[in-house]
Structures are given as C-alpha cells and as structure tokens.
Write an enzyme that holds these catalytic residues in place. Structure first.
Site, PDB file in Angstrom:
ATOM      1  N   ASN A 145      -1.492 -11.151   8.255  1.00 25.12           N
ATOM      2  CA  ASN A 145      -2.572 -10.267   8.642  1.00 25.12           C
ATOM      3  C   ASN A 145      -3.737 -10.290   7.897  1.00 25.12           C
ATOM      4  O   ASN A 145      -4.276 -10.472   6.749  1.00 25.12           O
ATOM      5  CB  ASN A 145      -1.755  -8.363   8.252  1.00 25.12           C
ATOM      6  N   GLU A 146      -5.121 -10.596   8.767  1.00 24.24           N
ATOM      7  CA  GLU A 146      -6.605 -10.616   8.209  1.00 24.24           C
ATOM      8  C   GLU A 146      -6.432 -12.062   7.774  1.00 24.24           C
ATOM      9  O   GLU A 146      -6.842 -11.684   6.452  1.00 24.24           O
ATOM     10  CB  GLU A 146      -6.961  -9.282   7.800  1.00 24.24           C
ATOM     11  N   GLU A 148      -5.476   1.831  -1.429  1.00 20.75           N
ATOM     12  CA  GLU A 148      -6.743   1.216  -0.372  1.00 20.75           C
ATOM     13  C   GLU A 148      -7.202   0.169  -1.740  1.00 20.75           C
ATOM     14  O   GLU A 148      -8.182  -0.257  -1.938  1.00 20.75           O
ATOM     15  CB  GLU A 148      -7.709   2.040  -0.556  1.00 20.75           C
ATOM     16  N   TRP A 149      -6.897  -0.622  -1.810  1.00 20.06           N
ATOM     17  CA  TRP A 149      -6.665  -1.636  -2.981  1.00 20.06           C
ATOM     18  C   TRP A 149      -7.813  -1.664  -3.731  1.00 20.06           C
ATOM     19  O   TRP A 149      -7.558  -1.024  -4.545  1.00 20.06           O
ATOM     20  CB  TRP A 149      -6.942  -2.529  -1.590  1.00 20.06           C
ATOM     21  N   GLN A 202       0.789  -1.363  -0.050  1.00 24.21           N
ATOM     22  CA  GLN A 202      -0.250   0.286   0.312  1.00 24.21           C
ATOM     23  C   GLN A 202       0.603   1.034   0.235  1.00 24.21           C
ATOM     24  O   GLN A 202      -0.050   2.257   0.038  1.00 24.21           O
ATOM     25  CB  GLN A 202      -0.840  -0.284   1.603  1.00 24.21           C
ATOM     26  N   TYR A 244     -12.919  -2.382  12.462  1.00 29.05           N
ATOM     27  CA  TYR A 244     -13.467  -1.116  11.858  1.00 29.05           C
ATOM     28  C   TYR A 244     -14.842  -0.457  11.977  1.00 29.05           C
ATOM     29  O   TYR A 244     -15.291   0.554  12.128  1.00 29.05           O
ATOM     30  CB  TYR A 244     -13.286  -1.193  10.353  1.00 29.05           C
ATOM     31  N   HIS A 290       1.398  -9.275   4.930  1.00 30.14           N
ATOM     32  CA  HIS A 290       0.018  -8.384   4.110  1.00 30.14           C
ATOM     33  C   HIS A 290      -0.408  -8.232   3.401  1.00 30.14           C
ATOM     34  O   HIS A 290      -0.589  -7.361   2.098  1.00 30.14           O
ATOM     35  CB  HIS A 290       0.653  -6.793   4.921  1.00 30.14           C
ATOM     36  N   ARG A 303       3.698   0.458  13.161  1.00 26.41           N
ATOM     37  CA  ARG A 303       3.341  -1.405  12.459  1.00 26.41           C
ATOM     38  C   ARG A 303       3.366  -1.101  10.717  1.00 26.41           C
ATOM     39  O   ARG A 303       2.966  -0.664  10.137  1.00 26.41           O
ATOM     40  CB  ARG A 303       1.849  -1.771  12.518  1.00 26.41           C
ATOM     41  N   TRP A 314      -5.104   3.604  11.519  1.00 26.52           N
ATOM     42  CA  TRP A 314      -5.115   2.948  10.516  1.00 26.52           C
ATOM     43  C   TRP A 314      -5.414   3.956   9.621  1.00 26.52           C
ATOM     44  O   TRP A 314      -6.550   4.108   9.258  1.00 26.52           O
ATOM     45  CB  TRP A 314      -5.911   1.476   9.835  1.00 26.52           C
ATOM     46  N   GLU A 359      -5.001  -2.550  14.207  1.00 22.35           N
ATOM     47  CA  GLU A 359      -5.653  -1.585  13.206  1.00 22.35           C
ATOM     48  C   GLU A 359      -7.292  -1.205  13.952  1.00 22.35           C
ATOM     49  O   GLU A 359      -7.753  -1.941  13.781  1.00 22.35           O
ATOM     50  CB  GLU A 359      -5.802  -2.089  11.753  1.00 22.35           C
ATOM     51  N   ASN A 363      -8.202  -6.108  14.319  1.00 26.36           N
ATOM     52  CA  ASN A 363      -8.031  -5.415  13.565  1.00 26.36           C
ATOM     53  C   ASN A 363      -9.727  -4.806  13.393  1.00 26.36           C
ATOM     54  O   ASN A 363     -10.118  -6.103  12.691  1.00 26.36           O
ATOM     55  CB  ASN A 363      -8.206  -5.469  12.054  1.00 26.36           C
TER      56      ASN A 363
HETATM   57  C1  GBH Z   1      -7.543  -3.798   6.833  1.00 28.62           C
HETATM   58  O1  GBH Z   1      -8.819  -4.761   6.627  1.00 28.62           O
HETATM   59  C2  GBH Z   1      -6.536  -3.763   5.703  1.00 28.62           C
HETATM   60  O2  GBH Z   1      -5.929  -4.608   6.757  1.00 28.62           O
HETATM   61  C3  GBH Z   1      -5.991  -3.034   5.573  1.00 28.62           C
HETATM   62  O3  GBH Z   1      -4.918  -3.527   4.899  1.00 28.62           O
HETATM   63  C4  GBH Z   1      -6.273  -1.570   5.056  1.00 28.62           C
HETATM   64  O4  GBH Z   1      -6.729  -0.702   4.092  1.00 28.62           O
HETATM   65  C5  GBH Z   1      -7.871  -1.035   5.670  1.00 28.62           C
HETATM   66  O5  GBH Z   1      -9.071  -2.349   6.195  1.00 28.62           O
HETATM   67  C6  GBH Z   1      -8.955  -0.311   5.324  1.00 28.62           C
HETATM   68  O6  GBH Z   1      -9.697  -0.682   4.212  1.00 28.62           O
HETATM   69  O7  GBH Z   1     -15.822  -4.016   0.065  1.00 28.62           O
HETATM   70  O8  GBH Z   1     -18.298  -4.825   1.320  1.00 28.62           O
HETATM   71  O9  GBH Z   1     -16.674  -6.710   0.913  1.00 28.62           O
HETATM   72  C7  GBH Z   1     -10.195  -4.039   7.233  1.00 28.62           C
HETATM   73  C8  GBH Z   1     -11.020  -5.500   6.713  1.00 28.62           C
HETATM   74  C9  GBH Z   1     -13.099  -5.967   5.936  1.00 28.62           C
HETATM   75  C10 GBH Z   1     -13.057  -3.948   6.181  1.00 28.62           C
HETATM   76  C11 GBH Z   1     -13.478  -6.484   4.209  1.00 28.62           C
HETATM   77  C12 GBH Z   1     -13.368  -4.375   4.450  1.00 28.62           C
HETATM   78  C13 GBH Z   1     -14.739  -5.493   2.753  1.00 28.62           C
HETATM   79  C14 GBH Z   1     -15.841  -4.883   2.763  1.00 28.62           C
HETATM   80  N1  GBH Z   1     -11.892  -4.994   6.048  1.00 28.62           N
HETATM   81  N2  GBH Z   1     -13.961  -5.357   4.141  1.00 28.62           N
HETATM   82  S1  GBH Z   1     -16.842  -5.396   1.432  1.00 28.62           S
END
Ligand code: GBH
Length: 478
Positions: free
Chosen positions: A162-163, A424-425, A16, A307, A118, A73, A417, A373, A305
């Site tokens: 990670n995750e 952002e993926w 990232q 959110y 990651h 981290r 985070w 996170e 982690n």
């Molecule tokens: C983190 O995952 C990651 O570790 C990090 O790299 C990333 O930048 C950060 O989140 C912020 O996104 O697309 O509707 O299916 C967090 C857990 C689980 C959050 C999957 C987003 C996808 C929802 N993530 N979820 S969806």
C-alpha cells in the site's frame, strides 16, 4: 451506470484497527516501535489496542453487513503471521485469526481484498536495514508466497504494497511515519526502488506458482492527488504540475504500467539537482537491474488511493541541501474555492478524482481500475450526523459515475476509507475517517454508524437494485 459486478467496499489496515500488539505471539512492527518512542504521534498515542479488531472481529463483520458491502479491504500484519519476518517461524494463532476473518467474510457473501503490506514492517526486518536494504525484497517475496499459499484458495484480490510513496517519503524523507528517518533526497528513492522490486518479485511468484490454480489478481495500491497547473497558460506551471504527477503517481506507475523504468521527467530532474549540488548525476535514483525480475507488466489492475487535489506552480524551493522537495521544484497550493475537511491536507475536490481517472486511462493504457481508498476526515467535536461527509461521498461517487459513463474509464470498484474510526498514524485518534464511530474511551470500543455510513449503504443498495433492473429509483435524492 456501474458494471454489474462492481465492488462496493470499505477499507482498513492491520495496525490501524487490530490492537493485540503482543497477543498470541505477534512480533513487534516498526509502528509499535515508532509509537512507543515518545514524540512522533499526536498525544503519544499508539495502536496497542485501537479498535481491538483482533478480539472484536465479529463487531467489524456486523458493520460490514450493515453497510451491505460486496467487498472488504483489509491488510495482514506481517509480524502477526511471521513474528521475526521470516517463514522460519509461523505464528499459527495469526494464521487462525486471518482464516477466520476470510471465512466469515465469504460466509456473508463479502469478497476480501487483501493487502500484504500497509506500513507495518516487522521490527526484526527493520533491524536488518528495513526497506533500505536490497534483501528486504526477497523476504517480502517469501512472506507473499506464504500468504498466497495459505489464504489464496479464498482470496482473489491482492494488493502487495500500500502506498509505496507514503512509506518512502513520510517514513524515510520527512520522518513523520515509521521508521522516522529524515535522510533527505536519498533514502526515499532507495526505499521506493526496493518496494518496487519486492512487489515485482511477489507478482512473478503469484504468476508462475499460484495464478493457474487460484485465478486471482495482484496489484499495488498507489496514492496520488490530482495535480493541475495554477495558471494553465503559464508554461512553468504546466511543467511543474507534470513533474508533480511524475514524482507522485509516475514514480511507481511508469515502471509497472508503461516502461519498466522511472519517468524520464523524474530521472532528469533528480540528475539536474544532483549535478547542481556537485554530485554525480546518476547517484540517488537507482536503475533496475537485469538480475531482478522485470517490473513492467506486474499489475493485473490499477489500484488507486485518491483523497485530494492540488494546484501547482513553479518554484518554492528550498535551502542548500538535497531533498525530494528540491528535486520536485514545484509548489503546491490550494484553490480557495475548495472546502477543507477535518485535516488540513484534505481539501474536498471530488471532480479531481474524475480527472485523475481519465488521466490514468489515457496514460497507463486503459487499465481496469479499483479505487482502493477515498474518504473524508472529521476532527473536533463528534458529529454522528456528519452531513458534510454525506455530501462528500455523494458527490465523489457521482464523479465516478461520470468517469465511467462519459469518459469511458474502466472503474471496477470503490472502497471507502474507512470502515470505522481508527488509529490515524501520526494524528493518532484525533482524526476520524470512519463510516462507523468507535468509542475509544469506553472499554467496549462500541461501533456506531454515522449518518455517512447510512448514506453510503443507501447508495450501494440503490445502485445494486438499479443493476437488477429497477431503474428510475436512482434519481430521488441524488
Ligand atoms: C491513506 O494515505 C493511508 O493509506 C491510510 O492508512 C490513512 O489512514 C488514510 O490515508 C488517511 O490519512 O502530513 O501534510 O505531509 C493517503 C495519502 C499521503 C494522505 C500523505 C496524507 C500526508 C500529508 N496520504 N498525506 S502531510
């Protein structure tokens, strides 16, 4: 109050932020491949350059210092260190890069927490079958030992993976993350299984070969929302919320922290669906083999982690095909009172973190917990004065205080985070999680602190000075 040695951190990951995707002998990773094949990422963007931390590390260090962090981290790029994924070829330039990052952090009195994996598998290993192949666990173990050997004299906090939930589900079931597979209802369970095996092998290697000399701690970072029943009086909703917790957090946390096997709820739900679809019951969710090192007990702390949260009700599924969604057999909804951040999945629910922490304390035998996170997304027009995110951090951290003081949860660290805006993926650069803004359209990629960065650094310094005896100072703006 926070314990005296509480870790105040911010987090990033290699793909990232680093860029330098081909620099100095780095091998390609599955995210390089995924982004270069058009169509999977917002605007066909990629991490070729992103924040260019490979060349601009000093700028990141300045940000870290400006925040007053005690911990940072970061993750290592496996393919930067071992371009073909194996220890047969070591890229010394990659070793030098991370040595420098680690040494600079320590020179500034910042402790590194290092994640080995990651999301960015070397493409060479994907070509052998990736996480679906049982052999990946041994390759990961060799890579881990290489990292412990090379960096473990200075790194004392390790995260293996990670995750695993996100890698398994988004990478192999939903297909919006690399390697982009959509093998519904099968591949994710196999991938999760191999990730647990890989993690456990690495933990055992650390335990037997490095722990006595290096004296560090090793865990894996698990993501979970807080799930609660939409109608707490409806038995089906209560059961659905429990299943959701089992399929998300329990999938990885049960084997590692309580039983050495998957949650019973998860196994039985998958078996039921398999049978209903005319397959044998024990197909899909693998069993742990006696030949592998045991999974139970392979974490020295709990890394979470967090959110967001969801309300859960029964039903909501879903066509004639096998899928994880069908196995889960629950529908997630948002509470209308929860504000939504920049991204649609991230409803702002700080009190969900407190509840999840209490749940972890109760279910997983009161472990030491690091929140590895937590953050808030911004989209749309740039707002350096990001007051919403300031509120988010303030109220989230106050929920952590309540978890520690009122619920007796053993929380030892909090990592925001992210240190700075980054790739952002699947959302590319359209979603900004940083405490620093990064000007991606300028050649300098300049970093500018957001108001939320200033806010976080104020929070850190207030708690730090309160710990050294200046009480009363705390209550003025919070
Ligand atoms: C983190 O995952 C990651 O570790 C990090 O790299 C990333 O930048 C950060 O989140 C912020 O996104 O697309 O509707 O299916 C967090 C857990 C689980 C959050 C999957 C987003 C996808 C929802 N993530 N979820 S969806």
């Amino acid at each position: 109050m926070f314990p005296r040695d509480f870790a105040w951190g911010a987090a990033t990951s290699a793909y990232q932020i680093e860029g330098g995707w081909q620099a100095d002998g780095k091998g390609p990773s599955i995210w390089d491949t995924f982004c270069h094949e058009k169509g999977g990422v917002f605007g066909n963007q990629n991490g070729d350059v992103t924040c260019n931390s490979y060349e601009l590390w000093e700028k990141d260090l300045e940000c870290i210092q400006q925040l007053g962090l005690t911990h940072y981290r970061l993750s290592l790029s496996w393919a930067r260190l071992l371009p073909d994924g194996t220890i047969r070829n070591v890229n010394q330039k990659g070793v030098q890069y991370y040595n420098r990052v680690i040494d600079d952090l320590l020179a500034c009195d910042v402790s590194p927490m290092v994640t080995l994996y990651h999301f960015d598998l070397p493409q060479a290993i994907q070509n052998l079958g990736g996480w679906k192949s049982p052999d990946v666990a041994t390759l990961f173990d060799s890579y881990s030992k290489f990292c412990f050997q090379t960096f473990g004299d200075r790194v004392k906090l390790w995260i293996t993976i990670n995750e695993p939930h996100v890698c398994a589900r988004l990478g192999h079931e939903v297909g919006i993350h690399a390697p982009g597979l959509k093998e519904k209802g099968t591949a994710a369970y196999l991938v999760g299984h191999n990730m647990l095996r890989a993690h456990a092998m690495a933990w055992h290697s650390y335990n037997s070969e490095y722990r006595t000399t290096q004296k560090g701690a090793v865990s894996l970072a698990l993501n979970s929302d807080w799930f609660e029943p939409l109608d707490p009086l409806r038995h089906e909703d209560v059961a659905s919320a429990e299943r959701d917790l089992a399929f998300t957090l329990g999938w990885f946390a049960w084997p590692v922290f309580i039983t050495g096997d998957y949650p019973e709820l998860m196994r039985s739900a998958i078996e039921t669906q398999s049978k209903m679809m005319g397959y044998s019951g024990n197909w899909r969710l693998p069993r742990f083999s006696k030949e592998d090192p045991p999974i139970l007990g392979t974490a020295d702390f709990f890394a979470l982690n967090y959110y967001t949260s969801r309300k859960v009700k029964s039903g909501g599924c879903c066509g004639p095909m096998l899928s994880m969604k069908r196995d889960l057999d629950a529908e997630e909804v948002l509470d209308p009172s929860w504000p939504i951040s920049g991204v649609s999945w991230l409803a702002v629910v700080p009190h969900g973190l407190r509840k999840l922490l209490k749940y972890i304390k109760d279910v997983f035998n009161n472990p030491t917990i690091y929140i590895t996170e937590n953050g808030f997304a911004q989209v749309g027009p740039l707002q350096i004065e990001d007051v919403e995110r300031c509120k988010f951090y303030r109220s989230t951290i106050s929920e952590v205080v309540k978890a520690i003081e009122e619920d007796g949860v053993n929380v030892r660290g909090y990592f925001a985070w992210s240190l700075m805006d980054n790739f952002e993926w699947a959302d590319g650069f359209s979603v900004r999680f940083g405490l620093f803004h990064v000007e991606f359209s300028g050649a300098e990629l300049s970093r500018t602190i957001y108001r939320s960065g200033r806010e976080y650094s104020k929070i850190i310094s207030k708690y730090k000075s309160a710990q050294s005896g200046c009480q009363g100072f705390l209550d003025d703006d919070y």
